[in-house]
Design an enzyme around this catalytic site. Structure first.
Site: not given
Ligand code: BJW
Length: 258
Positions: A106-107, A195, A124, A75, A153
């Site tokens: 988030q990117n 999303s 992120h 990636r 490291c």
């Molecule tokens: C277009 C398009 C075009 C396509 N034009 N649009 C509350 C409720 C439920 C769960 C939780 C909660 N709080 C926390 C959680 C747990 C968890 C979570 O959210 N889980 C859910 C899945 C349910 N969250 C976490 O774990 C976070 N940490 C946290 O809350 O810590 C608390 C804590 C406290 C104290 C101690 C310890 C912890 C951390 C989240 C980290 C996310 N990381 C990632 C990976 C990053 C590295 C990597 O890239 O590998 O981030 S996961 C992944 O998802 C990445 C993204 O930034 C993120 C969001 O995804 P995104 O950007 O929305 O992409 P997609 O693919 O999902 O969607 C793309 C969209 O584009 C679609 O809608 C398409 O339709 C659209 N699209 N073409 C416009 N041309």
């Protein structure tokens, strides 16, 4: 108000012109038109057998550091090959035209910065950097060597990891605070190409709504925000954002060298 197809309500155009503070919050969809697969897009080739959610965790890295490292190496290479698209450029131009503009992303691909955006809050982390998990060592612009083993490291010998935020990890406190404050203060909040599934980023547009902002969603697909947003535009951000920019502020200036 219409610009080559998309009709923007005059109230939205007016709200953006008059806004003291506009926030744009972006997700992987904004980079899709640059050729970066979205996070939940089907993976291809060898990587098709793994769900991204099963690779982007500390547990996955602990269980199989080589596999996770290789996924990020592929990636990283892709991110370095691609260019910002018209959506990134339109957001950078909005920052120059608006009174105050905060871009929350988030990117992890740095394409907003390469397009010329300056006030960027990265929730992120960044895929181009790697770090020691114990905080001893950071390499800001990591250059992958071919077929390389996971580097260690130099101080503590722990495996270095991508400087991104994995599921179950805390977001950088300063970034989360800046994003939350901007969502509470802005008059217009644009949620683009996400999303709206991953928290805490997914909460931000709802916070903005609660605080009275006009919330605009730009996404080809519906999301959990769609029914609550003030305005929704279904389509690719690389098409809609330049048109929104033009409707609010007129023609876009020639792209600047970042
Ligand atoms: C277009 C398009 C075009 C396509 N034009 N649009 C509350 C409720 C439920 C769960 C939780 C909660 N709080 C926390 C959680 C747990 C968890 C979570 O959210 N889980 C859910 C899945 C349910 N969250 C976490 O774990 C976070 N940490 C946290 O809350 O810590 C608390 C804590 C406290 C104290 C101690 C310890 C912890 C951390 C989240 C980290 C996310 N990381 C990632 C990976 C990053 C590295 C990597 O890239 O590998 O981030 S996961 C992944 O998802 C990445 C993204 O930034 C993120 C969001 O995804 P995104 O950007 O929305 O992409 P997609 O693919 O999902 O969607 C793309 C969209 O584009 C679609 O809608 C398409 O339709 C659209 N699209 N073409 C416009 N041309």
């Amino acid at each position: 108000m219409s610009t080559n197809g998309v009709v923007f309500p005059p109230e939205l155009v007016q709200a953006m012109r008059q806004a003291g503070h506009i926030v744009a919050s972006t997700g992987a969809g904004v980079s899709a038109e640059s050729g970066v697969p979205t996070f939940r897009d089907a993976q291809t080739g060898f990587w098709a057998q793994f769900k991204p959610e099963e690779l982007a965790t500390p547990e996955a890295f602990a269980a199989n550091p080589e596999r996770v490292w290789q996924w990020y190496a592929v990636r990283r290479r892709r991110v370095r090959e691609v260019q910002p698209n018209p959506g990134h450029l339109a957001l950078a131009e909005m920052e120059r035209r608006a009174r105050r503009f905060t871009l929350i992303t988030q990117n992890v691909d740095r394409l907003h910065q390469r397009a010329g955006s300056r006030n960027v809050v990265e929730l992120h982390g960044c895929i181009l950097s790697v770090r020691c998990p114990r905080g001893h060592h950071v390499i800001e612009d990591y250059q992958d060597a071919a077929d390389e083993a996971v580097p260690r490291c130099p101080l503590c010998q722990a495996y270095l990891r991508p400087a991104v935020v994995w599921f179950g990890e805390e977001l950088p406190a300063h970034a989360l605070e800046a994003a939350d404050t901007a969502a509470r203060q802005c008059e217009v909040f644009l949620s683009i190409g996400t999303s709206t599934l991953v928290y805490p980023a997914a909460q931000l547009p709802f916070t903005a709504l609660e605080c009275g902002a006009t919330v605009v969603e730009i996404n080809p697909q519906p999301t959990p925000l769609t029914d609550s947003a003030t305005y929704t535009f279904h389509g690719p951000s690389g098409v809609i954002l330049p048109q929104l920019l033009k409707a609010v502020w007129g023609e876009m200036a020639a792209p600047q060298n970042p």
